[in-house]
Design an enzyme around this catalytic site. Structure first.
Site, short mmCIF file in Angstrom:
data_model
loop_
_atom_site.label_atom_id
_atom_site.label_comp_id
_atom_site.label_asym_id
_atom_site.label_seq_id
_atom_site.Cartn_x
_atom_site.Cartn_y
_atom_site.Cartn_z
N GLY A 162 0.82 -1.20 0.00
CA GLY A 162 0.00 0.00 0.00
C GLY A 162 0.85 1.25 0.00
O GLY A 162 2.00 1.25 0.47
N CYS B 183 3.87 4.57 3.27
CA CYS B 183 4.01 3.31 2.52
C CYS B 183 3.89 2.14 3.49
O CYS B 183 4.44 2.18 4.59
CB CYS B 183 5.37 3.25 1.83
SG CYS B 183 5.53 4.39 0.44
N VAL B 184 3.17 1.09 3.06
CA VAL B 184 2.95 -0.09 3.91
C VAL B 184 3.57 -1.31 3.22
O VAL B 184 3.39 -1.53 2.03
CB VAL B 184 1.44 -0.32 4.15
CG1 VAL B 184 1.24 -1.53 5.07
CG2 VAL B 184 0.80 0.92 4.77
N ASP C 253 -11.58 10.52 8.97
CA ASP C 253 -11.34 10.00 7.61
C ASP C 253 -11.87 8.57 7.54
O ASP C 253 -11.19 7.66 7.07
CB ASP C 253 -9.86 10.05 7.27
CG ASP C 253 -9.59 9.80 5.78
OD1 ASP C 253 -10.54 9.89 4.98
OD2 ASP C 253 -8.44 9.53 5.42
#
Length: 624
Positions: free
Chosen positions: A272, A278-279, A382
């Site tokens: 991701g 960033c994952v 969110d």
């Protein structure tokens, strides 16, 4: 969020556009840059697009203001959509709904200075979904503080009305007499007055605080009392912090640990890439984990702080941190996020109706927990399916809660706005304030998405129309299986109440929303419960999630129902209460009492399940 870039003065504009393409994913041919200028009325508006000559020169050659270049990026998709002529005017459009007291951005338009506003009325009606003969009125939003909103003569030319590049045109239907704020100017004044009133209230509160401080200093006895009270409160806070920190141990990892887990952060392991960071998927000590590299130090520290506060079974669990790399290590969620499950990414199995009902309940319960945080509520801000992770047992895990305030600032455009907009509280776009009712709006959209499987844009309008035509059954997602119609209709009505434009009309999460959702999951058949795999050798059948204590995450031996309606292992909930906690471990809301009621029905089911497991193990040993 308005993005700032540091570039060398001799960097060509064309090279800078390539950097923008890398940052935002917008092709160079779809970009048009505008100079952003300050006007006499102290507002900032687009002045003009860069000329071909300016696009060939260096950034340092552009017009400066206070040693900075302010630019607006217009995305033209497709690039051939509009070839702007020299005398075109670029205007922003907003639509005001007097009945809903809602003002929202609806698009942009290029007009000729010599043309008249009456010429664009058909386009405005189409954008607002009005019928072709709907009478509408136009206003120019000059500035907000103090309020200046001028009516536009539709028969005069744009040039005679002093309309320039970047001006904002608001339009509306002819209002009804019963509307609270029939004209957009009155709505602007109302919002402005509210902010003024809040500032006056704050000033009065500060003055009252000063008077109280002076009064406390009048006598030595009162001053000593305050000091003792302060010391007591500090001691209680330190005890609570120590108790809270001991509930979950966060490990420290080295950069080398993370590099070994991800093959030096190879793209093969990347799963991701969002505005939050960033994952990567990784394996540490033979355990699969998620490793996130936040975009900034502020994001890293903010997330660590929030995850220490938000320990809950349905909040993503932080396993550890790496201060050297400003990285966070989480539990791995093999089923991706809720968006993946709804869209069935990578041909994943369909999300059945009872799992969807369970996820709705878990998200609602988690929001109750966050909103009950003291001294101030934690607002997710969110809440979208992509920020709800799904673990191996299809239990939901909220992530990125409380992080949006690092992106959402008044007058800015947050990253990935188009994806956020369908879930975003409409009042936020006017007030720039997030409240628990902002999360209620987002929850409503998620409920309607899980019910129908449709994209979020205009989903409320489609569901409302289906209810009016008594055709809701045609919208229910067929891949969810046979969703009981009574329950589906209740969820549809609840979702529509949650997405009301005005916050005042949305239901309270604890007194209205939870009372609708709780009976749905209470009445789910045992066979439909989400399950955990029992960690005993030779065990094949998964254990229903309701068999597990939310505190210990172990199968219960003596299940007891507490005053919050949840069932816990007797020893765990008694220890929780004996430690002085007077709030629910699940919702963080105050417990009305300390009473515990044995859950004999559940205990009987657990014992029957364990006996079956024991028989299966014995049979397996005989067969071997």
């Amino acid at each position: 969020m308005v993005q700032a870039f540091q570039v060398a003065l001799d960097t060509p504009v064309c090279r800078f556009k390539e950097e923008l393409a890398e940052e935002f994913g917008t092709p160079v041919q779809s970009q048009r840059l505008w100079l952003w200028a300050r006007r006499v009325n102290n507002t900032y508006r687009p002045l003009r697009p860069l000329s071909p000559k300016e696009e060939k020169q260096a950034v340092g050659g552009l017009k400066f203001w206070k040693n900075e270049v302010h630019l607006l990026l217009e995305v033209i998709d497709p690039p051939s959509r509009h070839l702007m002529r020299k005398d075109d005017l670029f205007v922003f459009l907003k639509l005001y709904d007097p009945a809903q007291t809602q003002l929202r951005f609806i698009g942009t338009l290029f007009v000729k200075p010599s043309s008249r506003p009456s010429d664009i009325l058909p386009q405005l009606r189409t954008l607002a979904d009005f019928h072709e003969h709907e009478e509408i009125e136009l206003y120019e939003e000059v500035k907000f503080a103090p309020v200046m909103c001028v009516k536009v003569d539709i028969d005069s030319t744009f040039s005679s009305a002093d309309i320039e590049n970047g001006d904002i045109i608001c339009y509306q239907k002819i209002p009804n007499s019963e509307d609270a704020y029939p004209y957009v100017r009155l709505f602007f004044q109302h919002v402005h007055d509210q902010k003024d009133a809040q500032m006056k209230i704050q000033a009065l509160e500060e003055e009252i605080a000063k008077l109280k401080l002076q009064d406390r200093r009048e006598t030595e006895a009162k001053e000593e009392y305050d000091q003792l009270k302060l010391e007591r409160d500090t001691a209680v806070r330190h005890v609570d912090e120590l108790r809270y920190q001991n509930r979950h141990i966060i490990l420290d990892f080295s950069l080398e640990d993370l590099q070994q887990a991800t093959e030096h952060f190879s793209d093969v392991w990347k799963v991701g890439d969002t505005e939050y960071g960033c994952v990567y998927k990784g394996i540490i000590h033979k355990t699969v984990v998620s490793i996130k590299l936040p975009r900034s130090q502020s994001l890293f520290h903010r997330e660590v702080s929030l995850l220490r506060e938000g320990i809950h079974p349905n909040v993503i669990t932080i396993v550890g941190i790496c201060s050297e790399a400003s990285a966070l290590v989480y539990e791995w969620s093999p089923n991706g996020n809720l968006e993946d499950c709804i869209l069935r990414t990578d041909d994943s199995p369909p999300l059945l109706w009872y799992k969807r009902a369970q996820i709705i309940a878990e998200v609602c319960c988690t929001l109750l927990f966050l909103h009950s945080n003291k001294p101030s509520a934690l607002v997710h801000g969110d809440l979208r399916p992509c920020n709800i992770l799904i673990d191996a047992n299809y239990r939901s895990k909220l992530c990125h809660f409380g992080m949006s305030d690092l992106f959402l600032e008044p007058g800015t455009c947050p990253p990935n706005m188009s994806a956020r907009l369908p879930y975003m509280d409409p009042e936020f776009l006017t007030t720039w304030e997030l409240t628990p009712l902002s999360d209620v709006y987002s929850l409503g959209v998620i409920i309607l998405r899980l019910l129908t499987g449709m994209p979020p844009l205009s989903i409320a309008k489609k569901v409302a129309a289906a209810l009016n035509r008594d055709s809701l059954h045609l919208l229910i997602d067929k891949s969810a299986g046979h969703w009981p119609y009574t329950q589906a209709k209740q969820l549809a009505l609840l979702g529509l109440r949650c997405v009301k434009m005005s916050r005042e009309k949305r239901p309270d999460l604890s007194t209205k929303v939870w009372k609708v959702i709780e009976p749905m999951i209470t009445n789910l058949p045992v066979a439909s419960w989400p399950c955990f795999q029992v960690a005993s050798k030779g065990s094949c059948d998964p254990a229903p999630a309701h068999f597990f204590c939310p505190i210990l995450m172990e199968i219960m031996n003596d299940p007891q129902v507490a005053a919050d309606g949840f069932t816990y292992e007797a020893e765990a909930i008694r220890r929780w209460l004996d430690e002085g906690n007077n709030r629910s471990p699940m919702t963080n809301m105050a417990l009305p009492n300390r009473d515990l009621v044995p859950n004999r029905a559940l205990r009987s089911l657990i014992q029957e399940y364990l006996q079956q497991q024991q028989q299966q193990q014995q049979q397996g040993q005989l067969d071997s």
